[in-house]
Design an enzyme around this catalytic site. Sequence first.
Site, PDB file in Angstrom:
ATOM      1  N   ARG A  32       0.822  -1.232   0.000  1.00  0.00           N
ATOM      2  CA  ARG A  32       0.000   0.000   0.000  1.00  0.00           C
ATOM      3  C   ARG A  32       0.841   1.261   0.000  1.00  0.00           C
ATOM      4  NH1 ARG A  32      -5.800  -0.765   2.470  1.00  0.00           N
ATOM      5  NH2 ARG A  32      -6.141  -2.846   1.697  1.00  0.00           N
ATOM      6  N   LYS A  87     -18.704 -17.422   2.605  1.00  0.00           N
ATOM      7  CA  LYS A  87     -20.153 -17.302   2.798  1.00  0.00           C
ATOM      8  C   LYS A  87     -20.905 -16.654   1.644  1.00  0.00           C
ATOM      9  CE  LYS A  87     -19.952 -16.918   7.766  1.00  0.00           C
ATOM     10  NZ  LYS A  87     -19.852 -15.892   8.791  1.00  0.00           N
ATOM     11  N   GLY A  98      -8.565  -8.281  -0.976  1.00  0.00           N
ATOM     12  CA  GLY A  98      -8.682  -9.121   0.218  1.00  0.00           C
ATOM     13  C   GLY A  98      -8.080 -10.492   0.025  1.00  0.00           C
ATOM     14  N   GLY A 130     -13.306  -4.503   0.672  1.00  0.00           N
ATOM     15  CA  GLY A 130     -14.696  -4.053   0.787  1.00  0.00           C
ATOM     16  C   GLY A 130     -15.089  -3.127  -0.356  1.00  0.00           C
TER      17      GLY A 130
HETATM   18  P1  AMP Z   1     -13.883 -14.747   1.977  1.00  0.00           P
HETATM   19  O1  AMP Z   1     -13.246 -13.897   3.024  1.00  0.00           O
HETATM   20  O2  AMP Z   1     -15.360 -14.776   2.007  1.00  0.00           O
HETATM   21  O3  AMP Z   1     -13.312 -14.499   0.589  1.00  0.00           O
HETATM   22  O4  AMP Z   1     -13.515 -16.229   2.347  1.00  0.00           O
HETATM   23  C1  AMP Z   1     -12.211 -16.689   2.413  1.00  0.00           C
HETATM   24  C2  AMP Z   1     -12.190 -17.844   3.346  1.00  0.00           C
HETATM   25  O5  AMP Z   1     -13.081 -18.842   2.896  1.00  0.00           O
HETATM   26  C3  AMP Z   1     -10.837 -18.486   3.449  1.00  0.00           C
HETATM   27  O6  AMP Z   1     -10.305 -18.216   4.704  1.00  0.00           O
HETATM   28  C4  AMP Z   1     -11.135 -19.960   3.263  1.00  0.00           C
HETATM   29  O7  AMP Z   1     -10.495 -20.770   4.219  1.00  0.00           O
HETATM   30  C5  AMP Z   1     -12.645 -20.049   3.441  1.00  0.00           C
HETATM   31  N1  AMP Z   1     -13.210 -21.197   2.724  1.00  0.00           N
HETATM   32  C6  AMP Z   1     -13.046 -21.519   1.435  1.00  0.00           C
HETATM   33  N2  AMP Z   1     -13.653 -22.673   1.160  1.00  0.00           N
HETATM   34  C7  AMP Z   1     -14.239 -23.106   2.277  1.00  0.00           C
HETATM   35  C8  AMP Z   1     -15.019 -24.255   2.617  1.00  0.00           C
HETATM   36  N3  AMP Z   1     -15.292 -25.181   1.719  1.00  0.00           N
HETATM   37  N4  AMP Z   1     -15.466 -24.365   3.871  1.00  0.00           N
HETATM   38  C9  AMP Z   1     -15.170 -23.416   4.783  1.00  0.00           C
HETATM   39  N5  AMP Z   1     -14.443 -22.312   4.529  1.00  0.00           N
HETATM   40  C10 AMP Z   1     -13.975 -22.155   3.293  1.00  0.00           C
END
Ligand code: AMP
Length: 402
Positions: free
Chosen positions: A36, A198, A359, A382
């Site tokens: 950054r 999620k 991110g 974000g």
């Molecule tokens: P995000 O911050 O929403 O982009 O999510 C990233 C996170 O999703 C990472 O830390 C991964 O470990 C988690 N992740 C990816 N696949 C899975 C899964 N099948 N079950 C649980 N967590 C997951």
Amino acid sequence: MNKKTIEDIDFLGKRVLARFDFNAPLIDGVIADRTRIVTALPTIKYLLEKGAKLIICSHFGRPKGKIMQEYSLKPIHKMLCDYIGDMPFFNEAIAKDTVEASHKLKNGEAMFLENLRFYKGEESSCDDFSQKLADLCDIYINDAFGACHRNHASIAKTPKYAKESGAGFVLKKELEVLGDSLFGDVARPFVAIIGGSKVSDKIGVLKNLIKKTDAVIVGGGMAFTFLKALGHSVGKSLIEEDKLDIAVEVIKTAKQKGVKLLLPVDVKVAKEFPNPIDKLVEFDNVLIDQIPKDMMGLDIGVGTEAIFAYEIKKAKTVLWNGPMGVFENPVFDKGTYAVAMAVAETTENNGAISVVGGGDSASAAVQCGVASRVSHISTGGGASLAFLEGKVLPGVACLDDK
Ligand code: AMP
């Protein structure tokens, strides 16, 4: 792009307040990642070369309106001085002395302000604070893309009180790439790869992209909510029961619009959520309909890797946001690697424009070694999500039009 940029403004002899996003990770007072700071250098150099009297500001961490030394910008100031030469540091961003010092700067000189979030007025977007910050300048430049989705004083209000305002080089590039390449005259096929944990974090992105793309690939934890919505049993995999209806809605829209929606056909499963350093986790690669009741899906399977890669390699525009599995653990990073390689290959061999969201996606691209092989990695987490959802970013909306 219809906003004024740094290249449209005359800076000679003007006091310029430049807002950066220096929210870099600090470990024991040491900057763990200088990206950054380094990405801000072209804007800083340009402003100084053009004879601006430069006042540099940023937020750092979440001190919530209190002065907390662990959130001081002093380590960042020191690092910046190493790159561009010494400049004074001001503990109080809006004091009378600071305003006086801004007037005393010579053309091509800079000064650096302490963390703006030491003031309550920054996050509460207080008019008085916004105006006092604007007293420091004639021209306001925003180069803090990562903070542009925030309705904070120095992002969304101070520019309105400045005589002139525009985007720095980082923000300009983000707006050009995200705005024009993904939502302007898009080269098709346009494939979006959405992963991560999620559905709830990416509802807006999914709903927006399903209307604009030719194919949407869903991996990561969120895929299981979609699979369950389609009637598959997914064992102990991550599920958001309250988002099943959203998944159904996205599936329906995809059908109506003729957009391909690709979900995993096989997955890697294990009994427990793995610890990141456990290289010896026992796992299995099973078809979607064969996930055992006591196991959870933690990465896409080998068949899915091949199908996703095949679709990605046909794309002329690719957007990738979110890992395909628990990529922090080396047993479950293969799906994310396969997608990363396919994104890099379609960029190199198919002339595609590839954009990686900020991110976790940015760290996944770095971990997979493809950071320099994609067209653009967004600097905002974000902020890029908000942009992909089709939202107007307050920090962009308030800048002068061309
Ligand atoms: P995000 O911050 O929403 O982009 O999510 C990233 C996170 O999703 C990472 O830390 C991964 O470990 C988690 N992740 C990816 N696949 C899975 C899964 N099948 N079950 C649980 N967590 C997951």
